[in-house]
Scaffold this active site. Structure first.
Site, PDB file in Angstrom:
ATOM      1  N   HIS A   9     -14.005 -38.830   5.177  1.00  0.00           N
ATOM      2  CA  HIS A   9     -13.330 -39.555   4.102  1.00  0.00           C
ATOM      3  C   HIS A   9     -11.930 -39.011   3.855  1.00  0.00           C
ATOM      4  CE1 HIS A   9     -12.896 -40.279  -0.405  1.00  0.00           C
ATOM      5  NE2 HIS A   9     -12.912 -41.492   0.117  1.00  0.00           N
ATOM      6  N   ARG A  10     -10.917 -39.842   4.116  1.00  0.00           N
ATOM      7  CA  ARG A  10      -9.504 -39.428   4.073  1.00  0.00           C
ATOM      8  C   ARG A  10      -9.283 -38.274   5.065  1.00  0.00           C
ATOM      9  NH1 ARG A  10      -8.922 -39.335  -2.614  1.00  0.00           N
ATOM     10  NH2 ARG A  10     -10.283 -41.137  -2.938  1.00  0.00           N
ATOM     11  N   GLU A  36     -11.739 -42.066   8.120  1.00  0.00           N
ATOM     12  CA  GLU A  36     -11.326 -43.113   7.176  1.00  0.00           C
ATOM     13  C   GLU A  36      -9.988 -42.714   6.572  1.00  0.00           C
ATOM     14  OE1 GLU A  36     -11.282 -44.917   2.948  1.00  0.00           O
ATOM     15  OE2 GLU A  36     -11.216 -42.819   3.552  1.00  0.00           O
ATOM     16  N   ASP A  38      -6.476 -44.383   4.131  1.00  0.00           N
ATOM     17  CA  ASP A  38      -6.014 -45.439   3.226  1.00  0.00           C
ATOM     18  C   ASP A  38      -4.561 -45.769   3.559  1.00  0.00           C
ATOM     19  OD1 ASP A  38      -8.415 -45.173   1.369  1.00  0.00           O
ATOM     20  OD2 ASP A  38      -7.594 -43.142   1.325  1.00  0.00           O
ATOM     21  N   HIS A  50      -3.548 -42.319  -0.348  1.00  0.00           N
ATOM     22  CA  HIS A  50      -4.575 -42.983  -1.150  1.00  0.00           C
ATOM     23  C   HIS A  50      -4.054 -43.680  -2.405  1.00  0.00           C
ATOM     24  CE1 HIS A  50      -7.749 -43.315  -4.203  1.00  0.00           C
ATOM     25  NE2 HIS A  50      -8.509 -43.643  -3.171  1.00  0.00           N
ATOM     26  N   GLU A 102      -8.523 -48.390   5.680  1.00  0.00           N
ATOM     27  CA  GLU A 102      -8.756 -49.055   4.392  1.00  0.00           C
ATOM     28  C   GLU A 102      -7.431 -49.597   3.863  1.00  0.00           C
ATOM     29  OE1 GLU A 102     -10.621 -46.898   1.087  1.00  0.00           O
ATOM     30  OE2 GLU A 102     -10.022 -48.571  -0.215  1.00  0.00           O
ATOM     31  N   LYS A 104      -5.131 -50.633   1.263  1.00  0.00           N
ATOM     32  CA  LYS A 104      -4.987 -50.425  -0.188  1.00  0.00           C
ATOM     33  C   LYS A 104      -3.935 -51.367  -0.758  1.00  0.00           C
ATOM     34  CE  LYS A 104      -7.538 -46.794  -1.485  1.00  0.00           C
ATOM     35  NZ  LYS A 104      -8.843 -47.087  -2.091  1.00  0.00           N
ATOM     36  N   ASP A 222     -16.379 -35.927   2.453  1.00  0.00           N
ATOM     37  CA  ASP A 222     -15.199 -35.065   2.580  1.00  0.00           C
ATOM     38  C   ASP A 222     -15.516 -33.863   3.485  1.00  0.00           C
ATOM     39  OD1 ASP A 222     -14.013 -36.753   0.683  1.00  0.00           O
ATOM     40  OD2 ASP A 222     -14.611 -35.469  -0.998  1.00  0.00           O
TER      41      ASP A 222
HETATM   42  O1  G3P Z   1     -13.607 -46.369   2.184  1.00  0.00           O
HETATM   43  C1  G3P Z   1     -14.439 -45.633   1.362  1.00  0.00           C
HETATM   44  C2  G3P Z   1     -13.690 -45.016   0.215  1.00  0.00           C
HETATM   45  O2  G3P Z   1     -12.537 -44.414   0.728  1.00  0.00           O
HETATM   46  C3  G3P Z   1     -13.289 -46.019  -0.838  1.00  0.00           C
HETATM   47  O3  G3P Z   1     -12.760 -45.429  -1.974  1.00  0.00           O
HETATM   48  O4  G3P Z   1     -10.961 -44.656  -3.438  1.00  0.00           O
HETATM   49  O5  G3P Z   1     -11.832 -43.132  -1.706  1.00  0.00           O
HETATM   50  O6  G3P Z   1     -10.440 -45.088  -1.069  1.00  0.00           O
HETATM   51  P1  G3P Z   1     -11.448 -44.539  -2.030  1.00  0.00           P
HETATM   52 MG    MG Z   2     -10.529 -44.970   1.069  1.00  0.00          MG
END
Ligand code: G3P
Ligand code: MG
Length: 230
Positions: A9-10, A36, A38, A50, A102, A104, A222
């Site tokens: 995640h990120r 992943e 953003d 993000h 992702e 945004k 994470d």
């Molecule tokens: O893509 C999953 C997650 O990243 C979505 O929420 O706010 O962390 O981008 P966020």
């Molecule tokens: Mg995300």
């Protein structure tokens, strides 16, 4: 039990500054299947960050979309890392992990589609190595309109049913659900038409066990080491 797919995640953001190349490298070193990140569109480039504001994750301030590329690139995104472009993330991953983009900000869909098409056409990537996800349905629609091969992931953070209609209509690959709504019923209903269920953001090993037992397909974390090789 079904093996879980690990989405960093990120990037491996529990270890390195989120959405930076250091986080991408760390995720790959830890064996994540997917990274992943953003993205926002700035001056025709996809920028990996993000928040819509620069303040939390960098030493800059103001809106990402109002900033010049030169200013964005001059900032420190943590531990001396700069804010990468999506292209740099693809190059850094170098097909060692898939990339979940992702969307945004607005106007991100067509830029993401063009970049993915370029990497499939010219850099030996495959469509299966990308997922484009978003909370923003109109950006997802644009993705599908522009390219029938790109995997679409629908992000949801509330227990709504109508995502399933959207999924069917726009031929989505997956639903990316906030952990609070990922119960047995939700998972079964998503699986019925063939959607993959990926749950975010889970950093607690007991929760990961519980979700695995419920049959989810993948986890955003994470800390990729909590999900890989279970
Ligand atoms: O893509 C999953 C997650 O990243 C979505 O929420 O706010 O962390 O981008 P966020
Ligand atoms: Mg995300």
């Amino acid at each position: 039990m079904k093996e879980l797919i690990c989405f960093a995640h990120r990037g491996a953001s529990g270890h390195e500054p989120e959405n930076t190349l250091a986080a991408v490298e760390k995720a790959i070193a830890l064996g994540a299947d997917w990274i992943e990140v953003d993205v926002y569109a700035v001056a025709g480039e996809l920028i990996v960050i993000h928040d819509e504001l620069l303040d939390r994750t960098t030493n800059g301030s103001g809106y990402v979309s109002d900033a010049s590329l030169a200013y964005l690139r001059s900032l420190d995104a943590g531990k001396g890392q700069y804010i990468p472009t999506l292209r740099e993330v693809f190059d850094s991953a170098d097909r060692r992990a898939g990339v979940n983009v992702e969307l945004k900000g607005p106007k991100t869909a067509s830029l993401a589609v063009s970049l993915i098409e370029e990497y499939v056409r010219e850099r030996q990537w495959h469509y299966e190595q990308f997922i484009v996800s978003s909370f923003n349905r109109s950006e997802l629609k644009k993705v599908r309109k522009l390219n029938p091969h790109i995997r679409i992931g629908i992000l949801i953070d509330r227990p709504r049913r109508h995502y399933a209609i959207f999924a069917r209509r726009y031929d989505a690959y997956s639903v990316h659900a906030l952990i609070n709504i990922a119960n047995a019923r939700f998972i079964a209903r998503a699986h019925e038409p063939g959607l993959k269920v990926f749950v975010y953001t889970v950093n607690n090993p007991e929760e990961i066990d519980r979700l695995q037992a419920l049959g989810v397909d993948g986890i955003f974390t994470d800390f990729p080491e909590l999900v890989v090789k279970r």
